[in-house]
Design a protein around this motif. Structure first.
Motif, PDB file in Angstrom:
ATOM      1  N   GLN A  61     -74.413  14.784 -40.284  1.00  7.82           N
ATOM      2  CA  GLN A  61     -73.033  14.429 -39.915  1.00  7.82           C
ATOM      3  C   GLN A  61     -72.661  13.068 -40.502  1.00  7.82           C
ATOM      4  N   ASP A  62     -73.594  12.108 -40.458  1.00  9.19           N
ATOM      5  CA  ASP A  62     -73.349  10.799 -41.073  1.00  9.19           C
ATOM      6  C   ASP A  62     -73.101  10.928 -42.569  1.00  9.19           C
ATOM      7  N   CYS A  65     -69.627  12.326 -43.070  1.00 10.50           N
ATOM      8  CA  CYS A  65     -68.644  11.263 -42.787  1.00 10.50           C
ATOM      9  C   CYS A  65     -68.584  10.268 -43.935  1.00 10.50           C
ATOM     10  N   HIS A  66     -69.735   9.944 -44.471  1.00  5.48           N
ATOM     11  CA  HIS A  66     -69.807   9.008 -45.594  1.00  5.48           C
ATOM     12  C   HIS A  66     -69.108   9.591 -46.826  1.00  5.48           C
ATOM     13  N   GLU A  69     -65.112   9.665 -46.104  1.00 10.95           N
ATOM     14  CA  GLU A  69     -64.359   8.469 -45.732  1.00 10.95           C
ATOM     15  C   GLU A  69     -63.544   7.987 -46.928  1.00 10.95           C
TER      16      GLU A  69
END
Length: 129
Positions: A61-62, A65-66, A69
């Motif tokens: 998930q990180d 998101c990265h 963004e």
């Protein structure tokens, strides 16, 4: 200057994988999720961390998101011309994000272990000059 002079032949541009340009179809998103999960798992195992499903899910998930963004700046900056090259680019980002998170967590653990209270302020025998 004539505006038609500013135009260029689109056939000379490199063909980029569709998932870097268009909205990502569900099947492609699932394929990318599996690919990124395998890469994150590789990093976690290499760092000798117990890979729980929750940890892997959080790290993937990180990574997503990265990637998304700043209006998907990292996806748009990919210059890959083939799907394999784009996958390699995304795997590299997944490795970097996972490694950054692991380093962050291990630094937090070290700082808590290094904090020692000697109780100097509570010692009534010390002068308070």
């Amino acid at each position: 200057m004539n505006p038609s002079d500013l135009c260029f032949e689109t056939s000379s541009l490199p063909v980029r994988p569709a998932f870097l340009i268009d909205p990502i179809p569900r099947q492609e998103l699932e394929r990318l999720g599996r690919l990124l999960r395998r890469r994150v798992l590789f990093v976690v195992r290499r760092c000798a961390i117990r890979a729980t499903p929750e940890l892997l899910e959080d790290l993937v998930q990180d990574v997503f998101c990265h990637l998304f963004e700043d209006c998907a700046r990292r996806l748009r900056s990919c210059r890959a011309e083939t799907v394999d090259a784009a996958d390699a680019y995304l795997c590299r980002i997944a490795e970097r994000v996972a490694l950054d998170r692991v380093r962050y967590w291990s630094a937090g653990k070290r700082s808590r272990q290094a904090t020692v209270s000697y109780g100097l302020l509570e010692d009534p025998r010390l002068p308070l000059d």
